[in-house]
Write a protein that holds these residues in place. Structure first.
Motif, PDB file in Angstrom:
ATOM      1  N   TYR A 192      -3.107   4.942  -7.217  1.00 51.72           N
ATOM      2  CA  TYR A 192      -3.712   3.577  -6.877  1.00 51.72           C
ATOM      3  C   TYR A 192      -4.109   3.366  -5.236  1.00 51.72           C
ATOM      4  O   TYR A 192      -3.939   2.165  -5.104  1.00 51.72           O
ATOM      5  N   LEU A 193      -3.840   4.323  -4.609  1.00 55.98           N
ATOM      6  CA  LEU A 193      -3.881   4.440  -3.131  1.00 55.98           C
ATOM      7  C   LEU A 193      -5.242   3.283  -2.662  1.00 55.98           C
ATOM      8  O   LEU A 193      -5.135   2.628  -1.623  1.00 55.98           O
ATOM      9  N   PRO A 194      -6.280   3.564  -3.167  1.00 58.44           N
ATOM     10  CA  PRO A 194      -7.382   2.741  -2.719  1.00 58.44           C
ATOM     11  C   PRO A 194      -7.342   1.326  -2.503  1.00 58.44           C
ATOM     12  O   PRO A 194      -7.902   0.693  -1.998  1.00 58.44           O
ATOM     13  N   ALA A 195      -6.501   0.850  -3.525  1.00 56.37           N
ATOM     14  CA  ALA A 195      -6.398  -0.543  -3.287  1.00 56.37           C
ATOM     15  C   ALA A 195      -5.850  -1.154  -2.108  1.00 56.37           C
ATOM     16  O   ALA A 195      -6.642  -2.090  -1.382  1.00 56.37           O
ATOM     17  N   LYS A 196      -4.763  -0.512  -1.856  1.00 53.72           N
ATOM     18  CA  LYS A 196      -4.152  -1.076  -0.587  1.00 53.72           C
ATOM     19  C   LYS A 196      -4.863  -0.589   0.798  1.00 53.72           C
ATOM     20  O   LYS A 196      -4.749  -1.188   1.684  1.00 53.72           O
ATOM     21  N   LEU A 197      -5.176   0.638   0.741  1.00 54.55           N
ATOM     22  CA  LEU A 197      -6.031   1.163   1.760  1.00 54.55           C
ATOM     23  C   LEU A 197      -7.109   0.356   1.911  1.00 54.55           C
ATOM     24  O   LEU A 197      -7.533   0.143   3.105  1.00 54.55           O
ATOM     25  N   THR A 198      -8.190  -0.015   1.002  1.00 52.92           N
ATOM     26  CA  THR A 198      -9.069  -0.916   1.108  1.00 52.92           C
ATOM     27  C   THR A 198      -8.901  -2.125   2.042  1.00 52.92           C
ATOM     28  O   THR A 198      -9.537  -2.637   2.955  1.00 52.92           O
ATOM     29  N   GLU A 199      -7.828  -2.810   1.423  1.00 55.48           N
ATOM     30  CA  GLU A 199      -7.216  -3.920   2.143  1.00 55.48           C
ATOM     31  C   GLU A 199      -6.880  -3.484   3.723  1.00 55.48           C
ATOM     32  O   GLU A 199      -7.098  -4.287   4.733  1.00 55.48           O
ATOM     33  N   SER A 200      -6.226  -2.468   3.997  1.00 56.90           N
ATOM     34  CA  SER A 200      -5.736  -2.136   5.131  1.00 56.90           C
ATOM     35  C   SER A 200      -6.850  -1.790   6.130  1.00 56.90           C
ATOM     36  O   SER A 200      -6.959  -2.138   7.413  1.00 56.90           O
ATOM     37  N   LEU A 201      -7.887  -1.252   5.519  1.00 57.74           N
ATOM     38  CA  LEU A 201      -9.223  -0.904   6.522  1.00 57.74           C
ATOM     39  C   LEU A 201      -9.972  -2.118   6.780  1.00 57.74           C
ATOM     40  O   LEU A 201     -11.006  -2.084   7.579  1.00 57.74           O
ATOM     41  N   GLY A 202      -9.607  -3.230   6.001  1.00 58.97           N
ATOM     42  CA  GLY A 202     -10.673  -4.505   6.434  1.00 58.97           C
ATOM     43  C   GLY A 202     -11.869  -4.518   5.739  1.00 58.97           C
ATOM     44  O   GLY A 202     -12.742  -5.431   5.913  1.00 58.97           O
TER      45      GLY A 202
END
Length: 338
Positions: free
Chosen positions: A46-56
């Motif tokens: 589920y990495l895309p969820a937090k990564l999308t948040e982190s990338l802004g």
């Protein structure tokens, strides 16, 4: 229980927040609020969820996305149906299972084309050489009715066992899964990275069935098995196409980022506590498994049928039911993504 109590009472506020912001009109500067429940956001699947948040990328789309964490996908699904959240980051197979129960939800962005799951066997049980050897044993899953439970039951039936020949035990993931195995409360179980790497490093378990790659998945399940996705109720998507498109835009950008960056570069964007004290192992596992992610969020053409075939083998809910697969996913938004 505290999380669910909070969400149930907060649901009207979420709705008011979203409605109020939309009514601000063209002069609005406030971001649109959307709440997503993730079935364990520290899991690499589920990495895309937090990564999308982190990338802004959510903010770039004018969205204020709140990510809530629920370790078991089945509980995240329940929050969606209760109206407490607008979407779930979880396995696509819930879309098929729910339609069999008269509920219509659809994958809006398909993150992966393989489950990223592994059936591990405890090192305390060297007699287990194949899934059939689990007869009479207890197997760990994140939750009853979860995708790990679905896959476990399918593998049991495929190996010649009846579903009743094994006992599914809800133990979550991470530390709770590992403790259950160390204490022999479970003799095997279905889990993901980084839990897999932790178990292998300590020697507490070995891999029995590996579904971290497309090839391993086809061997275990008979075809491409689309798994991690953003799924939402069909009615909500139809009524909120602008927000659905913005979410798709953000996630498709993230999938492109994953596809064009190294595991180490991706890991650097994730919260340090996701590494569970071992960044090197986290990066190694991500490097081996990141090919599971789609490059563009589009549902693999042969995927939905594989999922239906798998569920039909063991699920009393799905077996014999007429399922309209076209209503379990949409490619409208990812194909229109910027």
């Amino acid at each position: 229980m505290a999380t669910r109590y909070h969400l149930a009472h907060a649901a009207p506020l979420f709705a008011l927040s979203l409605t109020g912001l939309l009514s601000l009109g063209h002069g609005a500067t406030a971001a649109e609020k959307v709440t997503l429940m993730v079935g364990g956001y520290e899991k690499q699947i589920y990495l895309p969820a937090k990564l999308t948040e982190s990338l802004g990328y959510f903010k770039d789309e004018g969205l204020d996305v709140e990510l809530l964490n629920e370790p078991a996908g089945v509980d995240a699904e329940n929050e969606l149906l209760a109206g407490a959240v607008q979407g779930v980051v979880g396995f696509y197979d819930h879309c098929v299972d729910l339609q069999a129960k008269g509920k219509f939800v659809e994958s809006v962005v398909q993150f992966s084309q393989a489950p990223g799951e592994v059936e591990v066997v405890s090192s305390k049980h060297p007699e287990v050489k194949s899934f059939a050897d689990f007869k009479g044993m207890s197997l760990g899953v994140t939750g009853l009715g979860s995708s790990t439970n679905f896959l476990t039951q399918y593998l049991a039936v495929k190996s010649g066992l009846a579903v009743s020949d094994i006992t599914s035990v809800p133990v979550g993931a991470g530390a709770t899964f590992i403790a259950a195995m160390q204490q022999d409360k479970i003799q095997g179980g279905m889990t993901t990275e980084p839990t897999i790497s932790r178990l292998l490093k300590t020697g507490d378990a070995k891999v029995l069935v590996d579904m971290r790659t497309k090839e391993g998945t086809k061997e275990a399940l008979g075809g491409t098995y689309p798994a991690a996705s953003l799924y939402m109720e069909n009615a909500w998507v139809d009524a909120h196409k602008e927000e659905a498109q913005k979410l798709a835009n953000a996630f498709v950008k993230t999938l492109a980022f994953i596809n064009t960056h190294t595991a180490a570069e991706i890991a650097d964007k994730m919260p340090a506590d996701f590494y569970v004290g071992d960044k090197e192992a986290y990066v190694k596992a991500l490097d081996a498994g990141k090919a599971m992610f789609t490059a563009d969020g589009v549902m693999p053409e042969d995927g939905p049928k594989t999922v239906l075939d798998v569920l039909s083998k063991f699920s009393k809910n799905v077996k014999g039911k007429q399922i309209d697969l076209s209503k379990t996913y949409t490619t409208e938004f990812v194909k229109a993504a910027k």
